[in-house]
Design an enzyme around this catalytic site. Structure first.
Site, PDB file in Angstrom:
ATOM      1  N   ASP A  35       0.829  -1.211   0.000  1.00 22.62           N
ATOM      2  CA  ASP A  35       0.000   0.000   0.000  1.00 22.62           C
ATOM      3  C   ASP A  35       0.865   1.265   0.000  1.00 22.62           C
ATOM      4  OD1 ASP A  35      -2.316   1.449   0.020  1.00 22.62           O
ATOM      5  OD2 ASP A  35      -2.769   1.134   2.139  1.00 22.62           O
ATOM      6  N   ARG A  48      -0.120   9.607  -9.661  1.00 24.63           N
ATOM      7  CA  ARG A  48      -0.272   8.377  -8.877  1.00 24.63           C
ATOM      8  C   ARG A  48       0.355   7.161  -9.571  1.00 24.63           C
ATOM      9  NH1 ARG A  48      -3.670   7.536  -4.953  1.00 24.63           N
ATOM     10  NH2 ARG A  48      -4.103   5.456  -5.761  1.00 24.63           N
ATOM     11  N   HIS A  52       2.802   3.590  -8.763  1.00 22.00           N
ATOM     12  CA  HIS A  52       2.594   2.174  -9.099  1.00 22.00           C
ATOM     13  C   HIS A  52       3.801   1.619  -9.862  1.00 22.00           C
ATOM     14  CE1 HIS A  52      -1.344   2.328  -7.491  1.00 22.00           C
ATOM     15  NE2 HIS A  52      -1.881   3.057  -8.447  1.00 22.00           N
ATOM     16  N   THR A  81     -10.553  -6.943  -5.755  1.00 24.67           N
ATOM     17  CA  THR A  81     -11.830  -6.879  -6.481  1.00 24.67           C
ATOM     18  C   THR A  81     -12.462  -5.490  -6.303  1.00 24.67           C
ATOM     19  OG1 THR A  81     -12.732  -8.012  -4.538  1.00 24.67           O
ATOM     20  CG2 THR A  81     -12.447  -9.344  -6.498  1.00 24.67           C
ATOM     21  N   ARG A  86     -11.509   2.356  -9.062  1.00 21.11           N
ATOM     22  CA  ARG A  86     -10.583   3.477  -9.300  1.00 21.11           C
ATOM     23  C   ARG A  86     -10.783   4.065 -10.698  1.00 21.11           C
ATOM     24  NH1 ARG A  86      -5.075   2.596  -6.011  1.00 21.11           N
ATOM     25  NH2 ARG A  86      -6.111   1.932  -4.122  1.00 21.11           N
ATOM     26  N   LEU A 146      11.185 -20.436  -4.677  1.00 18.19           N
ATOM     27  CA  LEU A 146      10.168 -19.524  -4.147  1.00 18.19           C
ATOM     28  C   LEU A 146       8.949 -19.428  -5.072  1.00 18.19           C
ATOM     29  CD1 LEU A 146       9.562 -17.006  -2.094  1.00 18.19           C
ATOM     30  CD2 LEU A 146      10.277 -15.659  -4.055  1.00 18.19           C
ATOM     31  N   SER A 211      -8.276  -5.166   4.896  1.00 15.13           N
ATOM     32  CA  SER A 211      -8.821  -4.825   3.576  1.00 15.13           C
ATOM     33  C   SER A 211      -9.224  -6.035   2.729  1.00 15.13           C
ATOM     34  CB  SER A 211      -7.828  -3.958   2.787  1.00 15.13           C
ATOM     35  OG  SER A 211      -7.571  -2.774   3.476  1.00 15.13           O
TER      36      SER A 211
HETATM   37  C1  FPP Z   1      -2.022   0.267  -3.335  1.00 13.33           C
HETATM   38  O1  FPP Z   1      -1.481   1.556  -3.238  1.00 13.33           O
HETATM   39  C2  FPP Z   1      -1.389  -0.426  -4.449  1.00 13.33           C
HETATM   40  C3  FPP Z   1      -2.044  -0.965  -5.493  1.00 13.33           C
HETATM   41  C4  FPP Z   1      -3.504  -0.951  -5.638  1.00 13.33           C
HETATM   42  C5  FPP Z   1      -1.298  -1.604  -6.602  1.00 13.33           C
HETATM   43  C6  FPP Z   1      -0.119  -2.412  -6.205  1.00 13.33           C
HETATM   44  C7  FPP Z   1       0.603  -2.896  -7.386  1.00 13.33           C
HETATM   45  C8  FPP Z   1       1.933  -2.909  -7.537  1.00 13.33           C
HETATM   46  C9  FPP Z   1       2.861  -2.455  -6.480  1.00 13.33           C
HETATM   47  C10 FPP Z   1       2.562  -3.425  -8.788  1.00 13.33           C
HETATM   48  C11 FPP Z   1       2.340  -4.890  -8.968  1.00 13.33           C
HETATM   49  C12 FPP Z   1       3.200  -5.437 -10.034  1.00 13.33           C
HETATM   50  C13 FPP Z   1       2.817  -6.395 -10.907  1.00 13.33           C
HETATM   51  C14 FPP Z   1       3.809  -6.900 -11.845  1.00 13.33           C
HETATM   52  C15 FPP Z   1       1.445  -6.926 -10.985  1.00 13.33           C
HETATM   53  P1  FPP Z   1      -2.464   2.812  -3.387  1.00 13.33           P
HETATM   54  O2  FPP Z   1      -2.436   3.262  -4.795  1.00 13.33           O
HETATM   55  O3  FPP Z   1      -3.805   2.457  -2.853  1.00 13.33           O
HETATM   56  O4  FPP Z   1      -1.763   3.855  -2.476  1.00 13.33           O
HETATM   57  P2  FPP Z   1      -2.485   5.072  -1.729  1.00 13.33           P
HETATM   58  O5  FPP Z   1      -3.274   4.446  -0.603  1.00 13.33           O
HETATM   59  O6  FPP Z   1      -1.345   5.889  -1.254  1.00 13.33           O
HETATM   60  O7  FPP Z   1      -3.349   5.772  -2.718  1.00 13.33           O
END
Ligand code: FPP
Length: 255
Positions: A35, A48, A52, A81, A86, A146, A211
């Site tokens: 997160d 944002r 990611h 889900t 978003r 792993l 969550s």
């Molecule tokens: C939550 O942070 C994060 C996500 C919803 C996405 C997580 C995904 C990745 C880290 C990449 C995954 C990689 C692959 C290859 C699938 P948020 O955006 O909710 O953060 P915030 O609460 O600060 O808004």
């Protein structure tokens, strides 16, 4: 307690903390709620999605850290889900990350004997996302190290409800007797089957919530929270979480 010495000689970030770990009490399964990508980006006046992208790059580092100390399963919550709510552009960006991640990292993942898996509903994911993941799963299916498990389009209540529906159907079809339904049998109806339950859950970004993530499977997991956002969570922090896990006594309701 045997101290951990596996990778001495190739120093990477976190080795000092890692060397304090005891090799005979490494969590088998570590699950992570990654997160804080959005907040990490906002603090730097970036969009944002830059958070990611940075979060995606961190996946490789933490995978290698987990692999170094002998963790058997690393589950990363990549898309819930509920995340479909978003903005469309953000969802599209997230769905394209596997197309960048796997081609870039697959050789190193293979050379480290990592197996890719996915926990979640394939229905609803774009074809290109599914193909990128399925290719990675196929390319790593003979690996024995792993398990890097992406929780993608995953939600725990939906998982349990659909498990109950299939269980009821099997009972109606007389494949299962109501009296024989126990925890082990119910677990087989969950998407995580046959993975072991997580021993340790890590959540970044200071939120103290689960969550809708693995509600059944986390029943006896140790929980570890940090204020750090996922893109700034390093190998060192990962080893700190495991060190803290090793200090805790797991009692499973006993004394
Ligand atoms: C939550 O942070 C994060 C996500 C919803 C996405 C997580 C995904 C990745 C880290 C990449 C995954 C990689 C692959 C290859 C699938 P948020 O955006 O909710 O953060 P915030 O609460 O600060 O808004």
């Amino acid at each position: 307690m045997k101290p951990f010495k596996k990778w001495f000689g190739s120093k990477t970030e976190g080795d000092d903390t890692a060397s304090r770990l005891s090799a005979d009490n490494i969590p088998n399964h570590v699950a992570v709620i990654m997160d804080g990508n959005g907040r990490w980006a906002q603090k730097r006046s970036l969009p944002r999605v830059a958070g990611h992208h940075s979060g995606m790059k961190n996946v490789k580092k933490i995978t290698m850290a987990a692999n170094n100390i002998g963790v058997q399963v690393l589950t990363l919550y990549a898309f819930s889900t509920e995340n479909w709510k978003r903005p469309k552009e953000e969802v599209e960006y997230l769905m394209k990350l596997p197309l960048e991640f796997f081609p870039k990292e697959i050789d190193e993942l293979i050379s480290n004997n990592v197996q890719i898996r996915m926990t979640g509903w394939k229905e609803g994911l774009p074809d290109y996302t599914l193909k990128a993941i399925q290719d990675a799963i196929d390319q790593t299916k003979h690996n024995t190290g792993l398990i890097l498990n992406f929780a993608l389009n995953y939600g725990s209540r939906k998982e349990m409800l659909s498990g109950v529906q299939r269980l009821v159907q099997d009972a109606r079809d007389q494949k299962v007797n109501a009296e024989e339904i126990d925890e082990a049998l119910f677990s087989k109806y969950l998407l995580t089957d046959p993975l072991p339950d997580p021993d340790l859950l890590i959540r970044t970004s200071g939120e103290l919530r689960i969550s809708n993530f693995m509600l059944w499977q986390l029943a006896y997991s140790e929980l570890w929270f940090t204020e750090l956002c996922w893109p700034e969570f390093t190998e060192e922090h990962f080893y700190e979480a495991v060190l803290e896990y090793q200090r805790r006594a797991r009692r499973y309701g006993g004394l």
